[in-house]
Design a protein around this motif. Structure first.
Motif, PDB file in Angstrom:
ATOM      1  N   GLY A  75     -27.018 -47.905 -31.931  1.00 28.45           N
ATOM      2  CA  GLY A  75     -26.280 -49.005 -30.600  1.00 28.45           C
ATOM      3  C   GLY A  75     -24.794 -48.677 -31.222  1.00 28.45           C
ATOM      4  N   LEU A  76     -24.747 -48.580 -32.500  1.00 34.98           N
ATOM      5  CA  LEU A  76     -23.006 -48.327 -33.124  1.00 34.98           C
ATOM      6  C   LEU A  76     -22.046 -47.056 -32.034  1.00 34.98           C
ATOM      7  CD1 LEU A  76     -23.289 -49.611 -36.846  1.00 34.98           C
ATOM      8  CD2 LEU A  76     -21.954 -50.498 -34.984  1.00 34.98           C
ATOM      9  N   LEU A  77     -23.351 -46.386 -31.746  1.00 37.94           N
ATOM     10  CA  LEU A  77     -22.687 -44.988 -31.549  1.00 37.94           C
ATOM     11  C   LEU A  77     -22.690 -45.188 -30.004  1.00 37.94           C
ATOM     12  CD1 LEU A  77     -22.215 -42.039 -32.032  1.00 37.94           C
ATOM     13  CD2 LEU A  77     -24.555 -41.582 -32.194  1.00 37.94           C
ATOM     14  N   PHE A  78     -23.353 -45.572 -29.473  1.00 36.08           N
ATOM     15  CA  PHE A  78     -23.047 -45.896 -27.542  1.00 36.08           C
ATOM     16  C   PHE A  78     -22.165 -47.098 -27.500  1.00 36.08           C
ATOM     17  CE2 PHE A  78     -23.869 -48.816 -24.802  1.00 36.08           C
ATOM     18  CZ  PHE A  78     -24.079 -48.159 -23.438  1.00 36.08           C
ATOM     19  N   ARG A  79     -21.470 -47.870 -28.564  1.00 34.95           N
ATOM     20  CA  ARG A  79     -20.613 -48.798 -28.345  1.00 34.95           C
ATOM     21  C   ARG A  79     -19.392 -47.914 -28.814  1.00 34.95           C
ATOM     22  NH1 ARG A  79     -19.475 -53.745 -33.221  1.00 34.95           N
ATOM     23  NH2 ARG A  79     -17.240 -54.083 -31.926  1.00 34.95           N
ATOM     24  N   ALA A  80     -19.070 -46.782 -29.176  1.00 32.96           N
ATOM     25  CA  ALA A  80     -18.300 -46.314 -30.268  1.00 32.96           C
ATOM     26  C   ALA A  80     -17.757 -45.386 -28.532  1.00 32.96           C
ATOM     27  CB  ALA A  80     -18.247 -45.521 -31.057  1.00 32.96           C
ATOM     28  N   ASN A  81     -18.820 -44.643 -28.010  1.00 34.60           N
ATOM     29  CA  ASN A  81     -19.140 -44.141 -27.302  1.00 34.60           C
ATOM     30  C   ASN A  81     -18.084 -44.586 -25.957  1.00 34.60           C
ATOM     31  OD1 ASN A  81     -20.227 -41.767 -28.086  1.00 34.60           O
ATOM     32  ND2 ASN A  81     -21.970 -42.276 -27.370  1.00 34.60           N
ATOM     33  N   VAL A  82     -18.414 -45.584 -25.663  1.00 36.97           N
ATOM     34  CA  VAL A  82     -18.260 -46.725 -25.045  1.00 36.97           C
ATOM     35  C   VAL A  82     -16.743 -46.890 -24.328  1.00 36.97           C
ATOM     36  CG1 VAL A  82     -18.388 -48.856 -23.780  1.00 36.97           C
ATOM     37  CG2 VAL A  82     -20.024 -47.351 -23.641  1.00 36.97           C
ATOM     38  N   ALA A  83     -16.226 -47.170 -25.972  1.00 42.16           N
ATOM     39  CA  ALA A  83     -15.446 -47.800 -26.199  1.00 42.16           C
ATOM     40  C   ALA A  83     -13.765 -46.811 -26.534  1.00 42.16           C
ATOM     41  CB  ALA A  83     -14.872 -48.365 -27.841  1.00 42.16           C
ATOM     42  N   GLN A  84     -14.423 -45.602 -26.595  1.00 41.33           N
ATOM     43  CA  GLN A  84     -13.318 -44.575 -26.330  1.00 41.33           C
ATOM     44  C   GLN A  84     -13.542 -44.449 -25.002  1.00 41.33           C
ATOM     45  OE1 GLN A  84     -15.616 -41.265 -28.851  1.00 41.33           O
ATOM     46  NE2 GLN A  84     -13.335 -40.944 -29.900  1.00 41.33           N
ATOM     47  N   ARG A  85     -14.163 -44.150 -24.258  1.00 42.89           N
ATOM     48  CA  ARG A  85     -13.991 -43.918 -22.826  1.00 42.89           C
ATOM     49  C   ARG A  85     -12.627 -44.778 -22.127  1.00 42.89           C
ATOM     50  NH1 ARG A  85     -19.656 -42.553 -22.497  1.00 42.89           N
ATOM     51  NH2 ARG A  85     -20.215 -44.535 -21.546  1.00 42.89           N
ATOM     52  N   ALA A  86     -12.850 -46.580 -22.465  1.00 42.33           N
ATOM     53  CA  ALA A  86     -11.980 -46.717 -22.038  1.00 42.33           C
ATOM     54  C   ALA A  86     -10.747 -47.064 -22.482  1.00 42.33           C
ATOM     55  CB  ALA A  86     -12.414 -49.242 -22.427  1.00 42.33           C
ATOM     56  N   GLY A  87     -10.598 -46.087 -23.668  1.00 38.85           N
ATOM     57  CA  GLY A  87      -9.336 -45.578 -24.324  1.00 38.85           C
ATOM     58  C   GLY A  87      -9.176 -46.867 -25.156  1.00 38.85           C
ATOM     59  N   ASP A  88     -10.478 -47.728 -25.934  1.00 39.10           N
ATOM     60  CA  ASP A  88     -10.107 -48.609 -27.415  1.00 39.10           C
ATOM     61  C   ASP A  88     -10.385 -47.643 -28.296  1.00 39.10           C
ATOM     62  OD1 ASP A  88      -9.986 -50.785 -28.646  1.00 39.10           O
ATOM     63  OD2 ASP A  88     -11.694 -52.261 -27.503  1.00 39.10           O
ATOM     64  N   GLY A  89      -9.039 -47.186 -28.737  1.00 36.22           N
ATOM     65  CA  GLY A  89      -9.475 -46.613 -30.077  1.00 36.22           C
ATOM     66  C   GLY A  89     -10.042 -47.296 -31.596  1.00 36.22           C
ATOM     67  N   ALA A  90      -9.377 -48.160 -31.742  1.00 32.52           N
ATOM     68  CA  ALA A  90     -10.034 -49.144 -32.821  1.00 32.52           C
ATOM     69  C   ALA A  90     -11.011 -49.618 -33.151  1.00 32.52           C
ATOM     70  CB  ALA A  90      -8.725 -50.737 -32.347  1.00 32.52           C
ATOM     71  N   THR A  91     -11.990 -50.115 -31.509  1.00 32.09           N
ATOM     72  CA  THR A  91     -12.639 -50.635 -31.489  1.00 32.09           C
ATOM     73  C   THR A  91     -13.788 -48.954 -32.027  1.00 32.09           C
ATOM     74  OG1 THR A  91     -12.790 -52.220 -29.963  1.00 32.09           O
ATOM     75  CG2 THR A  91     -14.484 -51.349 -30.402  1.00 32.09           C
ATOM     76  N   ALA A  92     -13.416 -48.173 -30.981  1.00 33.08           N
ATOM     77  CA  ALA A  92     -15.014 -46.805 -30.904  1.00 33.08           C
ATOM     78  C   ALA A  92     -14.402 -46.365 -33.281  1.00 33.08           C
ATOM     79  CB  ALA A  92     -13.841 -45.941 -30.289  1.00 33.08           C
ATOM     80  N   ALA A  93     -13.171 -46.768 -33.505  1.00 38.20           N
ATOM     81  CA  ALA A  93     -13.660 -46.195 -35.484  1.00 38.20           C
ATOM     82  C   ALA A  93     -13.899 -47.341 -35.400  1.00 38.20           C
ATOM     83  CB  ALA A  93     -11.623 -46.067 -35.431  1.00 38.20           C
ATOM     84  N   GLU A  94     -13.926 -48.195 -35.353  1.00 35.09           N
ATOM     85  CA  GLU A  94     -14.660 -49.597 -36.028  1.00 35.09           C
ATOM     86  C   GLU A  94     -16.201 -49.416 -36.567  1.00 35.09           C
ATOM     87  OE1 GLU A  94     -15.430 -54.161 -35.947  1.00 35.09           O
ATOM     88  OE2 GLU A  94     -13.813 -53.390 -35.067  1.00 35.09           O
ATOM     89  N   ALA A  95     -16.446 -49.192 -35.467  1.00 33.48           N
ATOM     90  CA  ALA A  95     -18.230 -48.883 -34.483  1.00 33.48           C
ATOM     91  C   ALA A  95     -18.500 -47.956 -35.324  1.00 33.48           C
ATOM     92  CB  ALA A  95     -18.608 -48.716 -32.733  1.00 33.48           C
ATOM     93  N   LEU A  96     -17.687 -46.777 -35.590  1.00 45.69           N
ATOM     94  CA  LEU A  96     -17.960 -44.807 -35.956  1.00 45.69           C
ATOM     95  C   LEU A  96     -17.742 -45.255 -37.368  1.00 45.69           C
ATOM     96  CD1 LEU A  96     -16.262 -43.002 -33.597  1.00 45.69           C
ATOM     97  CD2 LEU A  96     -18.778 -42.802 -33.491  1.00 45.69           C
ATOM     98  N   GLU A  97     -17.261 -46.274 -37.709  1.00 44.69           N
ATOM     99  CA  GLU A  97     -17.093 -46.411 -39.318  1.00 44.69           C
ATOM    100  C   GLU A  97     -17.969 -46.631 -39.894  1.00 44.69           C
ATOM    101  OE1 GLU A  97     -15.777 -46.596 -43.366  1.00 44.69           O
ATOM    102  OE2 GLU A  97     -15.093 -45.953 -41.701  1.00 44.69           O
ATOM    103  N   ARG A  98     -20.073 -48.100 -39.322  1.00 48.63           N
ATOM    104  CA  ARG A  98     -20.127 -49.136 -39.554  1.00 48.63           C
ATOM    105  C   ARG A  98     -21.281 -47.905 -39.540  1.00 48.63           C
ATOM    106  NH1 ARG A  98     -20.774 -54.083 -35.705  1.00 48.63           N
ATOM    107  NH2 ARG A  98     -22.408 -53.966 -37.496  1.00 48.63           N
TER     108      ARG A  98
END
Length: 230
Positions: A75-98
């Motif tokens: 779920g966290l990896l999916f969230r990071a993928n979605v955020a990265q595609r949307a250009g939201d680097g901060a959310t992607a980085a947080e999801a990948l960290e978790r």
């Protein structure tokens, strides 16, 4: 003549009376009878079933926990993928960290997370997080020269010249003809007081035709510190 005194022998243990021996046998007999009676009263099939059920429950619980971990990580990896595609680097980085908390040995995600943090730039606190992520990623992927170069830059930005020098030395050994990396290493060694090592890495550049003003300037700094350039 001489008189020899023989040592006194220990007295033999007194024989156990027959009545006492009989009492002990009777006691052992009663104990055996009690154990046989207890075994007869215990429902062995029920005990076996109960034990099997407990083992199955423990295995099932471990399986459920493993499934929950996989589900959370995915779920966290999916969230990071979605955020990265949307250009939201901060959310992607947080999801990948978790995600890395669940899968600390996932090399591909560790590299992706480190690169995302490094690209984000930001204040020293963010750079420190990127620095730690780059070190973790490089431990998992030690042959990635691009990560090593990023780590050297992050260390230099944070003032960790020793770490920056270590990484740049590895890069120079991997690519001895990389003039830019060699010059960068020499500058860091000179700034951190490692003049002797700086001279060693600077020598091949000094010997090349048209060494340039930057090389001559570094050479002068080395000579100021040591007094002579070998």
């Amino acid at each position: 003549g001489e008189v020899f005194v023989l040592p006194r022998l220990a007295a033999a243990p007194a024989p156990v009376p027959a009545a006492q021996r009989g009492g002990r046998r009777a006691e052992r007999g009663r104990l055996w009878f009690d154990l046989r009676g207890l075994a007869a009263r215990v429902n062995l099939p029920f005990v076996a079933t109960l034990t099997g059920a407990a083992v199955a429950a423990a295995v099932g619980l471990a399986g459920v926990q493993s499934w929950q971990v996989r589900r959370q990580a995915d779920g966290l990896l999916f969230r990071a993928n979605v955020a990265q595609r949307a250009g939201d680097g901060a959310t992607a980085a947080e999801a990948l960290e978790r995600y890395m908390e669940f899968r600390p040995d996932d090399e591909a995600v560790a590299v992706r997370h480190a690169v995302a943090l490094d690209d984000a730039k930001g204040p020293p606190r963010v750079r420190a997080t990127a620095y730690r992520a780059l070190r973790r990623a490089l431990r998992l992927a030690p042959t990635r020269s691009d990560l090593r170069r990023r780590l050297a830059s992050a260390a230099e930005e944070l003032g960790d010249l020793k770490e920056a020098g270590i990484q740049l030395e590895v890069l120079v050994r991997e690519a001895p003809d990389d003039r830019a990396t060699r010059l960068r290493l020499v500058k860091i060694l000179v700034e951190s007081g490692g003049t002797a090592s700086a001279r060693t890495y600077l020598e091949p550049l000094v010997k090349t035709p048209g060494a340039g003003g930057e090389v001559q300037s570094l050479l002068g700094r080395c000579e100021e510190s040591v007094g002579h350039f070998a």
